[in-house]
Design an enzyme around this catalytic site. Structure first.
Site, mmCIF file in Angstrom:
data_model
loop_
_atom_site.group_PDB
_atom_site.id
_atom_site.type_symbol
_atom_site.label_atom_id
_atom_site.label_comp_id
_atom_site.label_asym_id
_atom_site.label_seq_id
_atom_site.Cartn_x
_atom_site.Cartn_y
_atom_site.Cartn_z
ATOM 1 N N CYS A 116 26.270 28.480 -13.521
ATOM 2 C CA CYS A 116 26.997 28.319 -14.793
ATOM 3 C C CYS A 116 26.409 29.245 -15.856
ATOM 4 C CB CYS A 116 26.953 26.883 -15.300
ATOM 5 S SG CYS A 116 27.707 26.791 -16.943
ATOM 6 N N GLY A 151 30.719 25.163 -21.324
ATOM 7 C CA GLY A 151 29.409 24.539 -21.523
ATOM 8 C C GLY A 151 29.256 23.212 -20.815
HETATM 9 O O1 RRO Z 1 31.388 24.800 -18.010
HETATM 10 C C1 RRO Z 1 31.315 26.047 -18.036
HETATM 11 O O2 RRO Z 1 31.209 26.680 -19.095
HETATM 12 C C2 RRO Z 1 31.332 26.853 -16.808
HETATM 13 C C3 RRO Z 1 30.687 26.500 -15.634
HETATM 14 BR BR1 RRO Z 1 29.814 24.848 -15.420
HETATM 15 C C4 RRO Z 1 30.675 27.418 -14.541
HETATM 16 O O3 RRO Z 1 30.095 27.184 -13.465
HETATM 17 N N1 RRO Z 1 31.304 28.603 -14.693
HETATM 18 C C5 RRO Z 1 31.937 28.946 -15.830
HETATM 19 O O4 RRO Z 1 32.488 30.043 -15.924
HETATM 20 N N2 RRO Z 1 31.955 28.052 -16.885
#
Ligand code: RRO
Length: 299
Positions: free
Chosen positions: A128, A71
């Site tokens: 994300c 997140g």
């Molecule tokens: O922070 C996350 O949960 C996360 C990010 Br920003 C992303 O780009 N890809 C992912 O699998 N988790």
């Protein structure tokens, strides 16, 4: 042997880097890995304001992969510039800063805050899967991709890599949209949307029910998408998704990637990225290759 690659006008001494979010911002790994060996370090996503991230559980195992729901936890761009960037600049490697936002303006503001700092390249995270607003929603529609890429290009200084989501029907269309709006390179794939249910507790394993799947399970999807994207654009591609070995990196480069990122493998072994580089060199020696760029024409 020449291992150097050019990504958007920036020379990387070799094509191997950790994937965003799997290497902290270098500090946790520096004790165990010689960061100077890596072609680049890619930071965890940086947003304009600090983000607490999602409640636990944030990571859960599946067959041949992990599901995450972090997140976007990070300390914000001001703290990043004060604490993390100076640390990373000590090493003889390139620094790629992954940036994220909830609105187009937030994305552009982070890019602007990084103007003239030591960040060598920016990686725009429009993929994300784990936040309610923004994130993935920017990366699944070609027109929205064009809008966010153009807005960030306008207010950024460093060359821009756009990180694409695999959660789309046509990766070629999304890749072409990013290129047409001014992307200098693309990176793919981010994690695949997945779900796990704990049948004994009769509950979802992750608090937001869905998470991002990474690890060896997703490599064939990544190779297919890198190949398709490479047919749709002329800009360089950084390929990632389930790379565990040097031979996986070779496969990704044969598919059309100019460089590769090692993600989930870092959680299994702290030296995974450097090990992939060593194994890539073994493959080149065994196959009589003198230049890493020869891999792209071997298929
Ligand atoms: O922070 C996350 O949960 C996360 C990010 Br920003 C992303 O780009 N890809 C992912 O699998 N988790």
């Amino acid at each position: 042997m020449n291992l150097s690659v050019n990504i958007a006008g920036v020379t990387l001494k070799n094509p191997v880097m950790p994937a965003s979010g799997t290497f902290g911002n270098g500090r946790e790994y520096a004790e165990f890995v010689d960061i100077n060996r890596l072609g680049a370090v890619v930071t965890k996503s940086v947003s304009i304001k600090p983000q607490l991230g999602n409640p636990p559980c944030r990571i859960t195992e599946t067959a041949s992969g992990i599901l995450n729901s972090v997140g976007l936890q990070n300390a914000g761009v001001d703290a990043f510039l004060r604490d993390d960037l100076p640390f990373l600049k000590q090493f003889d490697t390139r620094v790629i800063v992954n940036i994220c936002g909830h609105t187009i303006d937030e994305y552009a503001a982070v890019a602007e805050a990084l103007l003239g700092t030591g960040a060598d390249l920016l990686e725009l995270n429009i993929s994300c899967p784990n936040v309610a607003e923004g994130g993935l929603s920017f990366g699944v529609d070609p027109k929205t991709v064009q809008r966010v890429v153009a807005a960030v290009k306008k207010r950024s200084g460093q060359p821009l890599i756009v990180k694409l989501s695999p959660n789309v029907t046509s990766i070629s269309e999304i890749a072409a949209a990013a290129e047409s709006a001014g992307a200098d390179a693309i990176s793919l794939i981010n994690t695949l949307l997945g779900m796990k249910i704990d049948i004994k507790r009769r509950k979802f394993a992750l608090p937001r029910k869905v998470g991002g799947l990474s690890g060896p399970a997703i490599k064939p999807v990544a190779v297919r998408m890198v190949y398709e994207a490479s047919r749709a654009v002329r800009i360089p591609i950084i390929g990632m998704g389930g790379i565990m070995t040097g031979e996986d990196a070779v496969e990704m480069m044969m598919a059309g990637a100019s460089a590769v990122a090692v993600g989930a493998a870092n959680f299994r072994k702290l030296t995974a990225a450097a090990d992939v580089l060593d194994e890539l060199i073994v493959f080149m020696n065994e196959n009589g290759l003198n230049d890493i760029t020869e891999l792209s024409v071997m298929l």
